[in-house]
Scaffold this motif. Structure first.
Motif, PDB file in Angstrom:
ATOM      1  N   GLN A 194     -22.086  48.731  -1.285  1.00 38.52           N
ATOM      2  CA  GLN A 194     -21.118  48.031  -2.132  1.00 38.52           C
ATOM      3  C   GLN A 194     -21.779  46.874  -2.869  1.00 38.52           C
ATOM      4  O   GLN A 194     -21.590  46.698  -4.066  1.00 38.52           O
ATOM      5  CB  GLN A 194     -19.936  47.527  -1.309  1.00 38.52           C
ATOM      6  CG  GLN A 194     -18.918  46.801  -2.161  1.00 38.52           C
ATOM      7  CD  GLN A 194     -17.795  46.207  -1.338  1.00 38.52           C
ATOM      8  OE1 GLN A 194     -17.931  45.990  -0.141  1.00 38.52           O
ATOM      9  NE2 GLN A 194     -16.681  45.954  -1.990  1.00 38.52           N
ATOM     10  N   LYS A 195     -22.590  46.097  -2.182  1.00 38.77           N
ATOM     11  CA  LYS A 195     -23.240  44.951  -2.817  1.00 38.77           C
ATOM     12  C   LYS A 195     -24.229  45.395  -3.893  1.00 38.77           C
ATOM     13  O   LYS A 195     -24.259  44.832  -4.983  1.00 38.77           O
ATOM     14  CB  LYS A 195     -23.945  44.081  -1.778  1.00 38.77           C
ATOM     15  CG  LYS A 195     -24.651  42.885  -2.406  1.00 38.77           C
ATOM     16  CD  LYS A 195     -24.869  41.773  -1.460  1.00 38.77           C
ATOM     17  CE  LYS A 195     -25.581  40.583  -2.054  1.00 38.77           C
ATOM     18  NZ  LYS A 195     -25.192  40.182  -3.375  1.00 38.77           N
ATOM     19  N   ASN A 249     -22.110  46.726  -6.868  1.00 39.99           N
ATOM     20  CA  ASN A 249     -21.377  45.617  -7.513  1.00 39.99           C
ATOM     21  C   ASN A 249     -22.302  44.689  -8.276  1.00 39.99           C
ATOM     22  O   ASN A 249     -21.997  44.260  -9.387  1.00 39.99           O
ATOM     23  CB  ASN A 249     -20.591  44.806  -6.480  1.00 39.99           C
ATOM     24  CG  ASN A 249     -19.274  45.413  -6.118  1.00 39.99           C
ATOM     25  OD1 ASN A 249     -18.756  46.280  -6.823  1.00 39.99           O
ATOM     26  ND2 ASN A 249     -18.723  45.009  -5.002  1.00 39.99           N
ATOM     27  N   ASP A 250     -23.456  44.357  -7.684  1.00 38.93           N
ATOM     28  CA  ASP A 250     -24.393  43.453  -8.347  1.00 38.93           C
ATOM     29  C   ASP A 250     -24.908  44.033  -9.660  1.00 38.93           C
ATOM     30  O   ASP A 250     -25.215  43.285 -10.596  1.00 38.93           O
ATOM     31  CB  ASP A 250     -25.571  43.127  -7.435  1.00 38.93           C
ATOM     32  CG  ASP A 250     -25.212  42.141  -6.333  1.00 38.93           C
ATOM     33  OD1 ASP A 250     -24.081  41.619  -6.317  1.00 38.93           O
ATOM     34  OD2 ASP A 250     -26.078  41.885  -5.478  1.00 38.93           O
ATOM     35  N   CYS A 309     -23.110  46.030 -11.598  1.00 36.46           N
ATOM     36  CA  CYS A 309     -21.980  46.200 -12.513  1.00 36.46           C
ATOM     37  C   CYS A 309     -21.431  44.885 -13.047  1.00 36.46           C
ATOM     38  O   CYS A 309     -20.907  44.839 -14.151  1.00 36.46           O
ATOM     39  CB  CYS A 309     -20.836  46.940 -11.820  1.00 36.46           C
ATOM     40  SG  CYS A 309     -21.171  48.665 -11.538  1.00 36.46           S
ATOM     41  N   PHE A 310     -21.507  43.844 -12.243  1.00 36.87           N
ATOM     42  CA  PHE A 310     -20.850  42.596 -12.587  1.00 36.87           C
ATOM     43  C   PHE A 310     -21.833  41.435 -12.541  1.00 36.87           C
ATOM     44  O   PHE A 310     -22.718  41.409 -11.685  1.00 36.87           O
ATOM     45  CB  PHE A 310     -19.696  42.305 -11.617  1.00 36.87           C
ATOM     46  CG  PHE A 310     -18.710  43.424 -11.539  1.00 36.87           C
ATOM     47  CD1 PHE A 310     -17.838  43.672 -12.592  1.00 36.87           C
ATOM     48  CD2 PHE A 310     -18.651  44.247 -10.420  1.00 36.87           C
ATOM     49  CE1 PHE A 310     -16.915  44.714 -12.523  1.00 36.87           C
ATOM     50  CE2 PHE A 310     -17.737  45.289 -10.352  1.00 36.87           C
ATOM     51  CZ  PHE A 310     -16.875  45.526 -11.400  1.00 36.87           C
ATOM     52  N   SER A 358     -23.218  37.902 -11.514  1.00 44.20           N
ATOM     53  CA  SER A 358     -23.038  37.161 -10.274  1.00 44.20           C
ATOM     54  C   SER A 358     -22.160  35.930 -10.465  1.00 44.20           C
ATOM     55  O   SER A 358     -21.682  35.344  -9.511  1.00 44.20           O
ATOM     56  CB  SER A 358     -24.388  36.758  -9.688  1.00 44.20           C
ATOM     57  OG  SER A 358     -25.098  35.964 -10.615  1.00 44.20           O
TER      58      SER A 358
END
Length: 110
Positions: free
Chosen positions: A98-99, A102-103, A105-106, A108
């Motif tokens: 997940q991290k 997510n990192d 895609c988005f 920080s």
């Protein structure tokens, strides 16, 4: 702290930057790798993003099985695991996946 390795995988013609780590306890050792191109603004296969996830068990009591559709195509998978260390390793593996995704895609700062 654990070491994270950077890698690359080709998914349907697109290169995906991946991140890999080892999740380890005295009775479990998993290699976990994940990465994505991020969102590309399209839901289609040809224009959309690519994502890669891999878990390899080097030590422990795990069962990995594919799910098949009526035509024999793999359409999913299941993971079975025994022991508290196995449960802990699965949780740490999914947290890392997940991290990593997510990192990519988005920002920080979001």
């Amino acid at each position: 702290m654990f070491e994270i390795e950077k890698g690359m995988k080709k998914i349907n013609g697109e290169m995906v930057e991946t991140y890999k780590r080892i999740v380890s306890t005295p009775s479990v050792r998993l290699a976990v790798e994940a990465g994505t191109t991020g969102y590309k603004g399209s839901a289609s296969r040809s224009a959309g993003g690519r994502t890669y996830i891999r878990i390899v068990c080097h030590k422990g009591d795990f069962c990995f099985d594919p799910f098949f559709d009526e035509e024999g195509n793999v359409v999913g998978f299941e993971i079975g695991v025994c022991g508290d260390a196995g449960l802990d390793s699965v949780m740490k593996s999914f947290e890392f996946i997940q991290k990593a995704v997510n990192d990519q895609c988005f920002d920080s700062d979001d």
